[in-house]
Design a protein around this motif. Structure first.
Motif, PDB file in Angstrom:
ATOM      1  N   LEU A 178      73.628 -31.147  99.303  1.00 28.59           N
ATOM      2  CA  LEU A 178      72.387 -31.074 100.081  1.00 28.59           C
ATOM      3  C   LEU A 178      72.541 -30.173 101.297  1.00 28.59           C
ATOM      4  O   LEU A 178      71.613 -29.424 101.640  1.00 28.59           O
ATOM      5  CB  LEU A 178      71.968 -32.478 100.519  1.00 28.59           C
ATOM      6  N   MET A 179      73.701 -30.224 101.975  1.00 29.07           N
ATOM      7  CA  MET A 179      73.902 -29.367 103.143  1.00 29.07           C
ATOM      8  C   MET A 179      73.924 -27.896 102.737  1.00 29.07           C
ATOM      9  O   MET A 179      73.390 -27.036 103.466  1.00 29.07           O
ATOM     10  CB  MET A 179      75.204 -29.738 103.851  1.00 29.07           C
ATOM     11  N   ARG A 180      74.502 -27.575 101.599  1.00 25.44           N
ATOM     12  CA  ARG A 180      74.469 -26.189 101.121  1.00 25.44           C
ATOM     13  C   ARG A 180      73.028 -25.755 100.826  1.00 25.44           C
ATOM     14  O   ARG A 180      72.629 -24.620 101.138  1.00 25.44           O
ATOM     15  CB  ARG A 180      75.336 -26.046  99.865  1.00 25.44           C
ATOM     16  N   LYS A 181      72.259 -26.665 100.249  1.00 24.16           N
ATOM     17  CA  LYS A 181      70.852 -26.352  99.937  1.00 24.16           C
ATOM     18  C   LYS A 181      70.044 -26.177 101.217  1.00 24.16           C
ATOM     19  O   LYS A 181      69.271 -25.210 101.354  1.00 24.16           O
ATOM     20  CB  LYS A 181      70.278 -27.480  99.086  1.00 24.16           C
ATOM     21  N   ILE A 182      70.194 -27.114 102.150  1.00 26.07           N
ATOM     22  CA  ILE A 182      69.411 -27.079 103.390  1.00 26.07           C
ATOM     23  C   ILE A 182      69.768 -25.856 104.231  1.00 26.07           C
ATOM     24  O   ILE A 182      68.894 -25.230 104.843  1.00 26.07           O
ATOM     25  CB  ILE A 182      69.645 -28.380 104.191  1.00 26.07           C
ATOM     26  N   ARG A 183      71.046 -25.486 104.243  1.00 25.50           N
ATOM     27  CA  ARG A 183      71.496 -24.353 105.056  1.00 25.50           C
ATOM     28  C   ARG A 183      71.469 -23.027 104.280  1.00 25.50           C
ATOM     29  O   ARG A 183      71.917 -22.006 104.789  1.00 25.50           O
ATOM     30  CB  ARG A 183      72.905 -24.631 105.584  1.00 25.50           C
ATOM     31  N   ARG A 184      70.948 -23.092 103.035  1.00 18.70           N
ATOM     32  CA  ARG A 184      70.756 -21.905 102.202  1.00 18.70           C
ATOM     33  C   ARG A 184      72.062 -21.127 101.998  1.00 18.70           C
ATOM     34  O   ARG A 184      72.128 -19.905 102.198  1.00 18.70           O
ATOM     35  CB  ARG A 184      69.680 -20.991 102.792  1.00 18.70           C
ATOM     36  N   VAL A 185      73.080 -21.835 101.597  1.00 20.52           N
ATOM     37  CA  VAL A 185      74.365 -21.211 101.286  1.00 20.52           C
ATOM     38  C   VAL A 185      74.321 -20.747  99.834  1.00 20.52           C
ATOM     39  O   VAL A 185      74.029 -21.537  98.927  1.00 20.52           O
ATOM     40  CB  VAL A 185      75.529 -22.190 101.499  1.00 20.52           C
ATOM     41  N   ALA A 186      74.604 -19.478  99.601  1.00 25.97           N
ATOM     42  CA  ALA A 186      74.564 -18.912  98.254  1.00 25.97           C
ATOM     43  C   ALA A 186      75.657 -19.545  97.390  1.00 25.97           C
ATOM     44  O   ALA A 186      76.703 -19.968  97.897  1.00 25.97           O
ATOM     45  CB  ALA A 186      74.750 -17.403  98.314  1.00 25.97           C
TER      46      ALA A 186
ATOM     47  N   ALA B 239      77.956 -18.411  95.503  1.00 21.91           N
ATOM     48  CA  ALA B 239      79.289 -17.802  95.538  1.00 21.91           C
ATOM     49  C   ALA B 239      79.964 -17.910  96.907  1.00 21.91           C
ATOM     50  O   ALA B 239      81.140 -17.584  97.042  1.00 21.91           O
ATOM     51  CB  ALA B 239      79.204 -16.334  95.133  1.00 21.91           C
ATOM     52  N   GLN B 240      79.225 -18.351  97.899  1.00 25.59           N
ATOM     53  CA  GLN B 240      79.764 -18.407  99.253  1.00 25.59           C
ATOM     54  C   GLN B 240      80.478 -19.737  99.529  1.00 25.59           C
ATOM     55  O   GLN B 240      80.170 -20.767  98.909  1.00 25.59           O
ATOM     56  CB  GLN B 240      78.643 -18.219 100.283  1.00 25.59           C
ATOM     57  N   GLU B 241      81.396 -19.680 100.487  1.00 24.07           N
ATOM     58  CA  GLU B 241      82.056 -20.901 100.941  1.00 24.07           C
ATOM     59  C   GLU B 241      81.100 -21.726 101.791  1.00 24.07           C
ATOM     60  O   GLU B 241      80.102 -21.214 102.316  1.00 24.07           O
ATOM     61  CB  GLU B 241      83.304 -20.556 101.768  1.00 24.07           C
ATOM     62  N   ASP B 242      81.404 -23.002 101.935  1.00 30.78           N
ATOM     63  CA  ASP B 242      80.613 -23.850 102.820  1.00 30.78           C
ATOM     64  C   ASP B 242      80.646 -23.282 104.235  1.00 30.78           C
ATOM     65  O   ASP B 242      81.700 -22.836 104.715  1.00 30.78           O
ATOM     66  CB  ASP B 242      81.181 -25.268 102.852  1.00 30.78           C
ATOM     67  N   ASP B 243      79.493 -23.300 104.929  1.00 30.21           N
ATOM     68  CA  ASP B 243      79.467 -22.867 106.323  1.00 30.21           C
ATOM     69  C   ASP B 243      79.364 -24.087 107.246  1.00 30.21           C
ATOM     70  O   ASP B 243      78.725 -24.049 108.292  1.00 30.21           O
ATOM     71  CB  ASP B 243      78.328 -21.870 106.576  1.00 30.21           C
TER      72      ASP B 243
END
Length: 409
Positions: free
Chosen positions: A251-259, A261-265
């Protein structure tokens, strides 16, 4: 002669020998006393440090996940520079997570700032002001000593109310109840609705009782218009923690719009990170410390071995007579092993007796107590030391032939 009769006879003879050479036996035990004392104190101190650490980090919650921009443990400057460029966590992201997450029992935003607090003429120059919601009562694992925690209507409406840490309350109000009183927090008026029970400090770095909790909207209004948030997520149970962590990460990747192929931000931290790191460090310290202190036991064991060789040399006539009238090898072996073990156990008892009052003093600084288990292990170590150090002299005595024994005499 049965083994038990041999054992009884060996104990009697060994006790008589120790009584007949009190000074020599006392000097021989000094190394064992010092060894058992240091090993016991080292073990007790390490156990106390473990308990103090676990108590200190208990506020993190074993079933709570902490989402933040930074990892709690950054291993290099390159990693630090990398995470510096991550975007901050915002309240909007916290709200989106609350709406979408299904496996969490509670979710609370967390942001903090330092500020002075004042009540009448009494002032604390710096307390930690925590902006959060009513859910922190569950994620933070706090208990109330007086009053209540923040409620939903106060959080959503941004009412100027606060909950005081126990240290703040005792500094400002002395013997009067703080409930219903108004304090000035950073120059703004807040009504006190509750007081948190004492929580102690975190890793000895800062006091968890020097905190004041306010609605997150008041943080925006009074202290910081762009605060940086972390998020506390409490799982429904410890067994579901990993499941909760996976949903949280997605959910955090979705909410923060992490692609994809990218690492978690962002970083998901938990109590286990501290525990595993501490265990690695503490394990190394314990191994080195116990190795160093066990050297004194080794020296003590060498002293016992030398004393037993002297004892065998002095008693060759006794050994020869006993062998001549039919004493078995194991009977002689058992006799000298019992004597060596007896000297070491006596030293162990003295070492444990000396260690006990020292652990009482240590208890003022650490939650360190010498348990019966620790005392039993110490005496067991002393017994093994006696058996090992006394084996060669005992073996020499047991293998001695009557003729050789009398000739040596």
């Amino acid at each position: 002669m049965s083994f038990w009769l041999e054992l009884k006879e060996g104990i009697r003879i060994a006790a008589g020998s120790i009584r007949g050479n009190k000074l020599r036996a006392s000097l021989a035990t000094l190394g064992i006393v010092i060894g058992i004392l240091t090993v016991t104190l080292m073990g007790t101190a390490i156990a106390g440090l473990n308990r103090a650490f676990l108590r200190s980090i208990s506020s993190l919650g074993a079933d709570v996940l902490h989402v933040s921009k930074f990892s709690w443990f950054i291993n290099s400057n390159a990693e630090w520079l990398k995470v510096q460029h991550r975007q901050e966590i915002t309240l909007a992201q916290v709200n989106a997570l609350e709406q979408q997450m299904t496996s969490a029992r509670a979710i609370a935003p967390f942001t903090e700032v330092g500020a002075p607090i004042r009540y009448q003429k009494r002032t604390s120059q710096r307390v930690w002001v925590i902006g959060t919601t009513e859910q922190f009562l569950f994620t933070g694992g706090v208990n109330l000593a007086q009053g209540r925690f923040l409620v939903h209507s106060e959080v959503s409406g941004g009412r100027p109310v606060c909950v005081l840490g126990s240290q703040v309350a005792s500094n400002l109000f002395l013997r009067e109840s703080p409930l219903g009183k108004t304090v000035q927090l950073g120059g703004h008026d807040f009504g006190v609705v509750g007081v948190i029970e004492p929580q102690g400090n975190f890793l000895g770095q800062f006091s968890l009782d020097n905190q004041v909790f306010i609605p997150v909207k008041q943080m925006y209004a009074c202290f910081n218009s762009q605060p940086y948030f972390s998020i506390q997520v409490k799982a429904r149970s410890l067994e579901e923690l990993e499941e909760t962590k996976e949903e949280l990460r997605g959910l955090m990747r979705k909410i923060r719009r992490v692609a994809p192929a990218q690492e978690d931000d962002f970083s998901i931290n938990q109590q286990e990170n501290f525990v595993s790191t501490f265990n690695r460090v503490a394990g190394t310290i314990a191994a080195v410390g116990l190795f160093i202190t066990s050297l004194s036991l080794f020296v003590g064991g060498i002293g016992i071995m030398n004393i037993m060789f002297v004892s065998v040399a002095e008693r060759t006539r006794e050994i020869g007579i006993r062998k001549a009238i039919g004493a078995k090898h194991r009977t002689i072996l058992l006799q000298f092993l019992i004597e060596a073990a007896g000297i070491c156990v006596l030293g162990g008892l003295v070492g444990v007796a000396l260690a006990y009052p020292v652990t009482l003093v240590m208890g003022r600084f650490l939650p360190a107590t010498m348990s019966l288990t620790a005392a039993g292990i110490a005496l067991g170590v002393a017994l093994v030391t006696g058996v090992v150090s006394g084996f060669l002299p005992a073996w020499r005595a047991a293998r001695m032939r009557p003729v050789d024994a009398l000739r040596n005499e």
